[in-house]
Design an enzyme around this catalytic site. Structure first.
Site, PDB file in Angstrom:
ATOM      1  N   HIS A  92      39.779  40.838  39.593  1.00  0.00           N
ATOM      2  CA  HIS A  92      40.496  39.598  39.292  1.00  0.00           C
ATOM      3  C   HIS A  92      39.526  38.560  38.756  1.00  0.00           C
ATOM      4  O   HIS A  92      38.315  38.640  38.982  1.00  0.00           O
ATOM      5  CB  HIS A  92      41.188  39.064  40.539  1.00  0.00           C
ATOM      6  N   GLU A 107      38.818  35.432  39.517  1.00  0.00           N
ATOM      7  CA  GLU A 107      38.007  34.693  40.481  1.00  0.00           C
ATOM      8  C   GLU A 107      36.885  35.570  41.038  1.00  0.00           C
ATOM      9  O   GLU A 107      35.742  35.131  41.158  1.00  0.00           O
ATOM     10  CB  GLU A 107      38.878  34.172  41.631  1.00  0.00           C
ATOM     11  N   CYS A 161      45.137  34.748  44.542  1.00  0.00           N
ATOM     12  CA  CYS A 161      45.836  35.644  45.458  1.00  0.00           C
ATOM     13  C   CYS A 161      45.080  35.673  46.792  1.00  0.00           C
ATOM     14  O   CYS A 161      44.021  35.056  46.944  1.00  0.00           O
ATOM     15  CB  CYS A 161      45.928  37.047  44.855  1.00  0.00           C
ATOM     16  N   CYS A 187      41.482  36.952  46.342  1.00  0.00           N
ATOM     17  CA  CYS A 187      40.615  35.978  45.673  1.00  0.00           C
ATOM     18  C   CYS A 187      40.344  34.769  46.569  1.00  0.00           C
ATOM     19  O   CYS A 187      39.229  34.245  46.591  1.00  0.00           O
ATOM     20  CB  CYS A 187      41.224  35.553  44.344  1.00  0.00           C
TER      21      CYS A 187
END
Length: 173
Positions: free
Chosen positions: A69, A71, A100, A103
């Site tokens: 992801h 991040e 999320c 993250c």
């Protein structure tokens, strides 16, 4: 088929010039991610004095790594520089979408003290639809940050229309 837009969505948070500039940089990375065939998410980590410490985008389709992801990618890039934890406590993570659960946990473990995000999870769920392979854990990053023993300021959603644009047509219903 996608869900209808929920009737009670979080209000848009106004940003100052600095936060707007860096959030737009994260949104830029979300567009780049989408053009590369990934889900359209981007992130930028900025020190309290305005230095861009790291940037990242979602690379899950390119790499096959489900943890790729935006991040997490930015945190991994930053980790190579071995930053001081006090610097990170004063840094801001700018994320094109609400982080999320994974993250948010990575932000906590990285000791980043502030998060500014674009599109919120509720609006993202409308883009994602009902397919099981596109669903997320329906837990707000704020819930994760609230469990932290150190403060993590969270601002968003912000620049919603700009942060939503890269998601148009990128999700399968």
């Amino acid at each position: 088929m996608s869900r209808a837009m929920p009737s009670s969505l979080p209000a848009e948070t106004p940003l100052d010039e600095r936060d707007g500039r860096y959030l737009r940089k994260a949104i830029f990375w979300s567009h780049a991610s989408g053009r590369r065939g990934n889900r359209p998410f981007g992130a930028v980590i900025v020190s309290d004095d305005g230095e861009v410490l790291a940037e990242g985008y979602n690379n899950t389709f390119e790499t096959g790594d489900c943890t790729g992801h935006a991040e997490v990618s930015a945190i991994r890039a930053l980790a190579l520089k071995r930053p001081d934890r006090d610097v990170l406590a004063r840094a801001t993570m700018y994320a094109s979408g609400e982080p999320c659960v994974m993250c948010a946990g990575a932000i906590f473990w990285a000791n980043i003290g502030r998060v500014v995000f674009g599109i919120d999870a509720e609006r993202l769920r409308v883009f994602r639809g009902e397919r099981q392979d596109q669903r997320d854990a329906e837990l707000s990053c704020r819930d994760v940050f609230a469990a932290s023993p150190h403060p993590i300021e969270c601002i968003g959603p912000a620049l919603i229309a700009e942060a939503s644009a890269p998601h148009e047509g990128k999700w399968k219903c």
